[in-house]
Structure formats: structure tokens, C-alpha cells
Motif scaffolding. Structure first.
Motif, PDB file in Angstrom:
ATOM      1  N   THR A  82      36.678  29.191  43.906  1.00 14.20           N
ATOM      2  CA  THR A  82      36.811  29.131  44.979  1.00 14.20           C
ATOM      3  C   THR A  82      36.170  29.963  46.356  1.00 14.20           C
ATOM      4  N   ARG A  83      36.935  30.085  47.295  1.00 13.60           N
ATOM      5  CA  ARG A  83      35.784  30.516  48.013  1.00 13.60           C
ATOM      6  C   ARG A  83      34.895  32.508  48.181  1.00 13.60           C
ATOM      7  N   LEU A  84      36.655  33.260  47.576  1.00 13.85           N
ATOM      8  CA  LEU A  84      36.316  35.325  47.133  1.00 13.85           C
ATOM      9  C   LEU A  84      36.362  35.170  45.980  1.00 13.85           C
ATOM     10  N   ASP A  85      35.399  34.378  45.242  1.00 17.63           N
ATOM     11  CA  ASP A  85      34.908  34.323  43.518  1.00 17.63           C
ATOM     12  C   ASP A  85      35.110  35.874  43.921  1.00 17.63           C
ATOM     13  N   PHE A 110      44.520  35.698  49.877  1.00 15.38           N
ATOM     14  CA  PHE A 110      42.855  36.271  49.207  1.00 15.38           C
ATOM     15  C   PHE A 110      43.055  35.892  47.672  1.00 15.38           C
ATOM     16  N   ILE A 111      43.729  36.276  47.199  1.00 19.88           N
ATOM     17  CA  ILE A 111      44.962  35.897  45.427  1.00 19.88           C
ATOM     18  C   ILE A 111      44.397  34.155  45.313  1.00 19.88           C
ATOM     19  N   GLU A 112      45.066  33.438  46.335  1.00 18.13           N
ATOM     20  CA  GLU A 112      44.623  32.199  46.159  1.00 18.13           C
ATOM     21  C   GLU A 112      43.203  31.923  46.135  1.00 18.13           C
ATOM     22  N   GLU A 113      42.721  32.592  46.868  1.00 20.54           N
ATOM     23  CA  GLU A 113      40.733  32.228  47.052  1.00 20.54           C
ATOM     24  C   GLU A 113      39.846  33.155  45.971  1.00 20.54           C
ATOM     25  N   GLY A 114      40.866  33.109  44.561  1.00 18.38           N
ATOM     26  CA  GLY A 114      40.229  34.074  43.817  1.00 18.38           C
ATOM     27  C   GLY A 114      39.197  35.493  44.059  1.00 18.38           C
ATOM     28  N   ALA A 115      40.004  36.401  44.665  1.00 18.14           N
ATOM     29  CA  ALA A 115      40.083  37.640  45.325  1.00 18.14           C
ATOM     30  C   ALA A 115      40.766  38.762  44.222  1.00 18.14           C
ATOM     31  N   LYS A 116      40.266  39.786  43.793  1.00 19.58           N
ATOM     32  CA  LYS A 116      40.924  40.714  43.631  1.00 19.58           C
ATOM     33  C   LYS A 116      41.522  41.240  44.700  1.00 19.58           C
TER      34      LYS A 116
END
Length: 244
Positions: free
Chosen positions: A2-5, A26-32
């Protein structure tokens, strides 16, 4: 992938409206994500909904001490951060003859001073992370005239963004501003304003107001490595309104 891993983000004003939309994306894209707000009930509920990669921290964005706490809580939970979304803000629709000094200073503190405090607070953490991205949410009223107080502060956010971008570029930190037009947030589409907003939308080139998710998609882009050569710039999401 994902884009924000690998991204660790703070999003202010995240309990509802655009901030909540940014947090979900942001959560969908892998961020914390650390969500901050003064609305504890809604903030905790959203963090619980988003799961183990989300944390809510009560936060007065005008308090330097609160910013220190938020950064410390972020590092404790997830590690050094590499994304800040300065989203918290308020509106004010009074004429210059009606606005009191107290009201004016309040909107300056919330919309402008908080952005300065936030950028200053996160830079040392981003240095630990070897870089980062700061996204300051301004408005089209940071580009064209609107009401007193709101316009002033949104122009200030635009200027601070450029000044900070030049200063921190050598740390590998990018700073950009986002300038939304009319967005379908609860504050905008409430019953007493809904009819006037619908009428105004007829004058927007795309003939509609935006959904929060359309702004969030741009914020994700700026937080991600896809925008690695963009800094000190304005990104407009207004359906063509300022192009007229």
C-alpha cells in the motif's frame, strides 16, 4: 504493497470531518496514525474503529506542551514519525467591524499559530526518521479573499509552508499546503446552510461540492513517496473555482 507502508503520521482535528476522512484513508493505505482532537468521545470511537494502527490523543493544538506530549506519545506507540497533517482549524464569518480582539486572536491561534507549533514539534522526530512530509491544510481563502480572520490565517499557512519548506529541505523533509474549496463536511452541509451551499455549487465549474475523500486522496499523495520532489507548493482542490 500500500502507498503509506512504513509511514507514521499525526493528523490533527481528526475526530470528525476532513480529519477523520484523512485518518481512514491513511489507515487503508498502510500508515500508523495518531489522531488528535479536543473531542475525546469521537476521537476514541474513531481510533477504536480504525484498529490497532490508530491511537487517539487529546490535543489542544494551540498548546506547545500538548504538542510535545503528542510527539512523545507517537514515538512511544509507533516510533519516530514521518508525516504530519496540520488539519485542525475553525471558521469565522463576521465583518471586520463586528469581530472582537478576543475572537480574532482565537482564530489566529487555532488556524495559524498551531501550524507553526506543529511543524516545530515534529521536525526533530522526522530527523530521527531521516525525512518526512508535512501537509498543511489551508483553503482557497489562502489564495483569494474571504472573510476577515479566516482569510488572514489561511494566507499565513500558505506563507509558513513555503518558509518552512526551504528551511527543512536539507533534512529530507517536505512541506506543502492543500487548498480545499467547498467540501461536504458536517459543518458545511448542516440544515441551516444546505440550501445556500447547493445554490453556490451551481457556480463551481464542476457543478458540485467536493467529498472529503477527494481531499484525502491528495493528502495521501503528498504524504507518500510519490510526491518526493514536491515541496513548498500549493495543491488546490476546488472544482475549478479559483480558475475563473
Amino acid at each position: 504493497m500500500t502507498r503509506l507502508d512504513g509511514k507514521i503520521a499525526i493528523i490533527t482535528g481528526a475526530a470528525q470531518g476532513m480529519g477523520a476522512s484523512h485518518a481512514r484513508k491513511f489507515i487503508e493505505e498502510g500508515a500508523k496514525v495518531v489522531l488528535t482532537d479536543l473531542n475525546v468521545e469521537k476521537g476514541n470511537a474513531l481510533a477504536a474503529e480504525l484498529g490497532e494502527n490508530a491511537l487517539f490523543v487529546k490535543h489542544n493544538v494551540t498548546s506547545d506542551d500538548d504538542w510535545t506530549t503528542v510527539v512523545a506519545e507517537t514515538e512511544k506507540a509507533f516510533g519516530p514519525l514521518n508525516v504530519l497533517v496540520n488539519n485542525a482549524g475553525i471558521t469565522m464569518a463576521k465583518s471586520i467591524l463586528e469581530v472582537t480582539e478576543e475572537e480574532y486572536r482565537r482564530i489566529v491561534d487555532i488556524n495559524q499559530v498551531s501550524v507553526f507549533l506543529g511543524m516545530k514539534a515534529v521536525i526533530p522526530s522526522m530527523q530521527k526518521a531521516s525525512g518526512g512530509s508535512i501537509v498543511n491544510i489551508s483553503s482557497i481563502n489562502g489564495l483569494v479573499a474571504g472573510t476577515i480572520g479566516y482569510t488572514d490565517t489561511k494566507f499565513a499557512v500558505r506563507g509558513m509552508t513555503k518558509a518552512a519548506a526551504i528551511e527543512v529541505a536539507h533534512y529530507g523533509i517536505r512541506v506543502n499546503s492543500v487548498h480545499p474549496g467547498v467540501i461536504a463536511t458536517p459543518m458545511v452541509v448542516q440544515e441551516d446552510t444546505k440550501a445556500s451551499v447547493e445554490e453556490f455549487s451551481k457556480h463551481i465549474p464542476l457543478k458540485r461540492i467536493a467529498q472529503s475523500e477527494e481531499v484525502s486522496s491528495l493528502v495521501v499523495y503528498l504524504a507518500s513517496d510519490e510526491s518526493s520532489y514536491s515541496t513548498g507548493a500549493e495543491f488546490i482542490v476546488d472544482g475549478g473555482l479559483t480558475a475563473m
